[in-house]
Design a protein around this motif. Sequence first.
Motif, PDB file in Angstrom:
ATOM      1  N   ASN A 164      -5.556  -9.536  14.115  1.00 51.81           N
ATOM      2  CA  ASN A 164      -4.750  -9.388  12.888  1.00 51.81           C
ATOM      3  C   ASN A 164      -3.323  -8.892  13.264  1.00 51.81           C
ATOM      4  O   ASN A 164      -2.521  -9.654  12.600  1.00 51.81           O
ATOM      5  CB  ASN A 164      -5.480  -8.409  11.989  1.00 51.81           C
ATOM      6  CG  ASN A 164      -4.631  -8.322  10.689  1.00 51.81           C
ATOM      7  OD1 ASN A 164      -4.390  -9.303   9.918  1.00 51.81           O
ATOM      8  ND2 ASN A 164      -4.194  -7.232  10.280  1.00 51.81           N
ATOM      9  N   HIS A 208       0.472 -14.252   9.249  1.00 52.72           N
ATOM     10  CA  HIS A 208      -0.215 -13.720   8.224  1.00 52.72           C
ATOM     11  C   HIS A 208       0.776 -13.131   7.565  1.00 52.72           C
ATOM     12  O   HIS A 208       0.532 -12.864   6.056  1.00 52.72           O
ATOM     13  CB  HIS A 208      -1.564 -12.994   8.330  1.00 52.72           C
ATOM     14  CG  HIS A 208      -1.470 -11.674   8.581  1.00 52.72           C
ATOM     15  ND1 HIS A 208      -1.516 -10.891   9.840  1.00 52.72           N
ATOM     16  CD2 HIS A 208      -1.208 -10.488   7.788  1.00 52.72           C
ATOM     17  CE1 HIS A 208      -1.167  -9.752   9.787  1.00 52.72           C
ATOM     18  NE2 HIS A 208      -1.189  -9.275   8.544  1.00 52.72           N
ATOM     19  N   HIS A 253       1.105 -10.993   3.233  1.00 50.24           N
ATOM     20  CA  HIS A 253       2.092 -10.123   2.584  1.00 50.24           C
ATOM     21  C   HIS A 253       3.297 -10.651   1.886  1.00 50.24           C
ATOM     22  O   HIS A 253       4.192 -10.079   1.942  1.00 50.24           O
ATOM     23  CB  HIS A 253       2.556  -9.202   3.884  1.00 50.24           C
ATOM     24  CG  HIS A 253       1.144  -8.588   4.399  1.00 50.24           C
ATOM     25  ND1 HIS A 253       0.211  -7.855   3.748  1.00 50.24           N
ATOM     26  CD2 HIS A 253       1.056  -8.553   5.827  1.00 50.24           C
ATOM     27  CE1 HIS A 253      -0.757  -7.589   4.786  1.00 50.24           C
ATOM     28  NE2 HIS A 253      -0.395  -7.974   6.031  1.00 50.24           N
ATOM     29  N   ASP A 310      -4.742  -6.109   4.345  1.00 51.46           N
ATOM     30  CA  ASP A 310      -5.207  -6.439   5.681  1.00 51.46           C
ATOM     31  C   ASP A 310      -6.624  -5.780   5.461  1.00 51.46           C
ATOM     32  O   ASP A 310      -7.566  -6.430   6.008  1.00 51.46           O
ATOM     33  CB  ASP A 310      -4.614  -5.811   6.813  1.00 51.46           C
ATOM     34  CG  ASP A 310      -3.330  -6.028   6.844  1.00 51.46           C
ATOM     35  OD1 ASP A 310      -3.047  -7.223   7.203  1.00 51.46           O
ATOM     36  OD2 ASP A 310      -2.197  -5.397   6.864  1.00 51.46           O
TER      37      ASP A 310
HETATM   38 FE   LIG Z   1      -1.082  -7.522   7.963  1.00 56.90          FE
END
Ligand SMILES: [Fe+2]
Length: 343
Positions: free
Chosen positions: A171, A177, A182, A298
């Motif tokens: 991640n 991402h 986010h 997350d």
């Molecule tokens: Fe993140």
Amino acid sequence: MARVYSPGALSAEQIFATGMRDQWHAVCPSDWVERGAIRKLERLGEQWVLYRQSDGRVRMLADRCPHRGAPLSQGMHLGDRIACQYHGVQVGSDGTVLSVPGMPGCNLEGKKLVRSLPVQEVGGAILAWFGTDPDVEPAPLQIPDPLAADDVSAFLCYVEWDAPWRFGLENLLDPMHGAFLHHESHSMFGGAQSARFRIRETDRGFFFEKTDQRGVNFDWVEFNRTGVDWVDLEIPYPSTAGPGGPFGIVGMVTPIDADRSAVFFWRYRRVTGWERDVWRFLYRTTLEDRHWAVLEQDRVMLEHMAHDADQAENLYQHDLGVIRLRRMYKNQAEEQAKALTDA
Ligand SMILES: [Fe+2]
Ligand code: FES
């Protein structure tokens, strides 16, 4: 003959699942191990006991009494040693049996029968060397430079996730991402939602970075191997976040077992003087909650990924960092498994 318990040979799959050996891993926040107390922990799929000696130094032993295997973590803290609760055998900080009260002079006394891990405290966390051979000295631990820098002010944030350690680390090697997961956050709303990435080698790891955007969103991450594996990344702050530089994160992910992870984030900012005071005040009063909300996104994502999510993927250019990481760890797991079998 006296026996020392060790997990023995591990397969490459087991090492890949429960974490690389022969390196330092962050274990827990320093304040988890209070003076006079005993702390039980699972890390890399094994049980450990931690305590502080009377001089304040942290010690970490396998949580297994050398007599009949009772958990030492149920025992008593005697300053520099732990006494097993079952029959009172006393084990010192290096794993040596110091006393067998039920049978003074017993030949177990003086023998090193419990695995003990070298430990260091860095940035408010306890790190341990998970060596496969107790006779081999640990590799030098080079502290992540943001944690050693005078102009950095950091807060350690610790979480545990019901997700394999590799998901947590992958991640972090996946900056893209930020612009999606986010996007509604206070810090990652800006910039393009498409990008090209590249890998840039360093002498201690590599950068994985956007080629066409920097300083706008989560645009780069640096992966480092300095005795411990860690990442450094940066996210720009909006003006509402007060004076000072961008928001940085030093991250480490330690396997608890094959399915759970201990995640360490040092949230930092390069600030000195009064700006440092403002940063620390703003973090505590406003920013910390916002960062927790981002981290929660997350956690939810990673905890809900299928355990075998990485068995049937269709990756694209943005996943080069993840691919690189996996290949590295797979190779390392195979090398370590072979060395353990050959030993
Ligand atoms: Fe993140
Ligand atoms: S099992 Fe610990 S003293 Fe017997």
